[in-house]
Design an enzyme around this catalytic site. Structure first.
Site, mmCIF file in Angstrom:
data_model
loop_
_atom_site.group_PDB
_atom_site.id
_atom_site.type_symbol
_atom_site.label_atom_id
_atom_site.label_comp_id
_atom_site.label_asym_id
_atom_site.label_seq_id
_atom_site.Cartn_x
_atom_site.Cartn_y
_atom_site.Cartn_z
ATOM 1 N N LYS A 128 -17.960 28.666 13.138
ATOM 2 C CA LYS A 128 -18.223 30.104 13.035
ATOM 3 C C LYS A 128 -19.723 30.413 13.014
ATOM 4 C CE LYS A 128 -13.738 31.299 11.272
ATOM 5 N NZ LYS A 128 -13.111 29.949 11.317
HETATM 6 C C1 LIG Z 1 -11.904 29.641 11.962
HETATM 7 C C2 LIG Z 1 -11.578 28.206 12.181
HETATM 8 C C3 LIG Z 1 -10.606 27.795 13.122
HETATM 9 C C4 LIG Z 1 -9.790 28.787 13.924
HETATM 10 O O1 LIG Z 1 -10.555 29.447 14.895
HETATM 11 P P1 LIG Z 1 -10.007 30.767 15.617
HETATM 12 O O2 LIG Z 1 -11.126 31.286 16.422
HETATM 13 O O3 LIG Z 1 -9.615 31.706 14.499
HETATM 14 O O4 LIG Z 1 -8.839 30.359 16.441
HETATM 15 C C5 LIG Z 1 -10.402 26.445 13.313
HETATM 16 N N1 LIG Z 1 -11.080 25.526 12.586
HETATM 17 C C6 LIG Z 1 -12.014 25.875 11.666
HETATM 18 C C7 LIG Z 1 -12.699 24.823 10.900
HETATM 19 C C8 LIG Z 1 -12.302 27.227 11.433
HETATM 20 O O5 LIG Z 1 -13.225 27.569 10.517
#
Ligand SMILES: *Cc1c(COP(=O)(O)O)cnc(C)c1O
Length: 454
Positions: free
Chosen positions: A108
């Site tokens: 993120k």
């Molecule tokens: C947010 C997250 C996901 C999922 O990603 P999306 O974009 O919501 O599909 C997968 N793995 C981790 C470690 C995350 O923080």
């Protein structure tokens, strides 16, 4: 220059700068570009330069090129790996695209680090301020706080469920002592936190007075920032690749679809889920039935309604906004939706769904540690397990979405090892924490937000 319209077709077209600050469209839809810029650029330059090139068509007209380039360079200077997003190979040929070298150790950061700077730039230009309010069960909150700390035109309030996040996740949020950052521990669950945020947005007088803004994964600018690393990673192989993505809200893998539409050499996506496998159902038969969210070892994927899937559904329904609105409204009210054989056949060309149980996830973590000496986080392990079922016809790339030190309990269970935090966080457990515990009461939380604003 790209303009943006809503997936539900009943909101005005907007420029990039407006979409950035708006988030959800007023008709309840998500913004998507009205046209898709084409062009896959070979990744033969540093990541920040590459990112500026790839994203430029999406932002042109809203920001000047030199400012944009400097914002992007600044955003990715916070990453600790010299390549920003390195690609590593496992013994069995699966390649890991390491998205977790940012300040909070999860993918993120790639989008949030850019978003924080873009917000500040645009708000400065408009001479405006906003208050960001969000709810988190872990990863999103820490990435948002790191991205918006010390930004002049933004105050940020993040609600987390008191005593219900992991200690690493809580400390990543509560040890940021910047004056514009406010952590609230709500006496309740994650759902209570989310309901409080929704209620604050629904209170129009409050929303306008504090100029509430959101940075959740439906924000187009977050998707856009993620498009870059699909071009980057696919461009490092000769010929077309298959990419596996550990998926929750579908924001990450949808960015891959955007890159593919732009011409990145990606043949297929494998959408990997844990026991919350509504997307596996969607990709096998174009239908979905909502069930209860069940906790798993990969908590960032414990989701039943993947909000960004709406952007793919919009494409699958030929851009018919009224049909998107109708189907998704029915899905929410009846808990079930089926799209029919035409959509099934469109999906079968490029999409596969796979699911792993917690036991299978732990097995992958143990095996990869044994054969490669590499520790995977449980989300990445779900991806690796899913990719291994597909190995054969194409090079397999897996999006590695978190650093293992973010999920020490699962790592210990699988390997017996306690993963070390990277240098920049190694004193996390000694740092001073600051947060306010509040009851699960809307009026109390609203009063806190009001008082916290500068
Ligand atoms: C947010 C997250 C996901 C999922 O990603 P999306 O974009 O919501 O599909 C997968 N793995 C981790 C470690 C995350 O923080």
């Amino acid at each position: 220059m790209v303009a943006y319209h809503s997936t539900r077709g009943a909101a005005p077209e907007l420029s990039f700068a407006d979409v950035l600050l708006t988030g959800l469209a007023p008709d309840g839809g998500l913004y998507v570009p009205t046209s898709w810029p084409s062009g896959h650029i070979a990744p033969q330059m540093p990541y920040a330069d590459y990112a500026t090139e790839v994203m430029w068509p999406f932002v042109e007209g809203s920001i000047d090129r030199a400012s944009f380039a400097s914002i992007v360079a600044d955003a990715y200077a916070t990453f600790t790996h010299p390549d920003v997003i390195p690609v590593e190979s496992l013994q069995d040929g699966v390649q890991l695209v390491e998205l977790f070298h940012g300040p909070t150790l999860a993918f993120k950061d790639v989008a949030m680090q850019l978003l924080g700077r873009l917000f500040d730039h645009e708000l400065e230009r408009r001479q405006e301020r906003v208050t960001i309010v969000g709810a988190t069960s872990g990863d999103t909150g820490s990435a948002a706080i790191e991205a918006f700390r010390d930004r002049d035109n933004v105050d940020i309030v993040i609600l987390h469920p008191h005593n219900r996040t992991s200690e690493v996740q809580r400390r990543q949020m509560t040890t940021v002592l910047a004056s514009n950052v406010h952590n609230v521990a709500v006496e309740g669950t994650f759902d209570d936190c989310q309901d409080l945020v929704k209620a604050m947005f629904a209170d129009t007088a409050f929303r306008d007075r504090v100029r509430l803004a959101a940075v959740n994964s439906i924000n187009w600018a977050r998707v856009m920032a993620q498009v870059v690393y699909y071009h980057w990673a696919a461009g490092q192989s000769d010929g077309p690749v298959s990419i596996t993505v550990p998926t929750g809200n579908f924001g990450n893998v949808f960015a891959g679809r955007v890159a593919q539409r732009m011409g990145a050499p990606i043949d297929r996506f494998v959408v990997a889920s844990n026991r919350n496998a509504i997307l596996t159902q969607f990709f096998s038969g174009a239908e979905m039935t909502i069930g209860p969210v069940e906790p798993s070892l990969s908590p960032s994927m414990d989701i039943q309604v993947s909000s960004n899937l709406e952007r793919l559904i919009h494409e699958l329904l030929g851009g018919d906004g009224a049909a998107v609105a109708e189907q998704l409204t029915r899905f929410r009210s009846e808990g079930h939706v089926a799209f029919g054989p035409e959509v099934v056949s469109k999906l079968s060309e490029r999409w596969v769904g796979e699911r792993l149980t917690d036991e299978e996830t732990l097995e992958v973590m143990a095996e990869v540690y044994e054969t490669d000496g590499m520790i995977l986080d449980p989300h990445t392990a779900v991806g690796v397990g899913a990719a291994r079922r597909r190995v054969g016809d194409l090079p397999e790339l897996v999006m590695a979405t978190a650093h293992p030190a973010k999920f020490p309990a699962a790592v210990e269970q699988a390997t017996g090892l306690h993963p070390e935090l990277p240098d920049h966080l190694d004193d996390l457990f000694e740092r001073e924490e600051r947060f306010t515990v509040l009851p699960n009461e809307l009026a109390t939380v609203q009063a806190f937000v009001d008082a916290a604003r500068r």
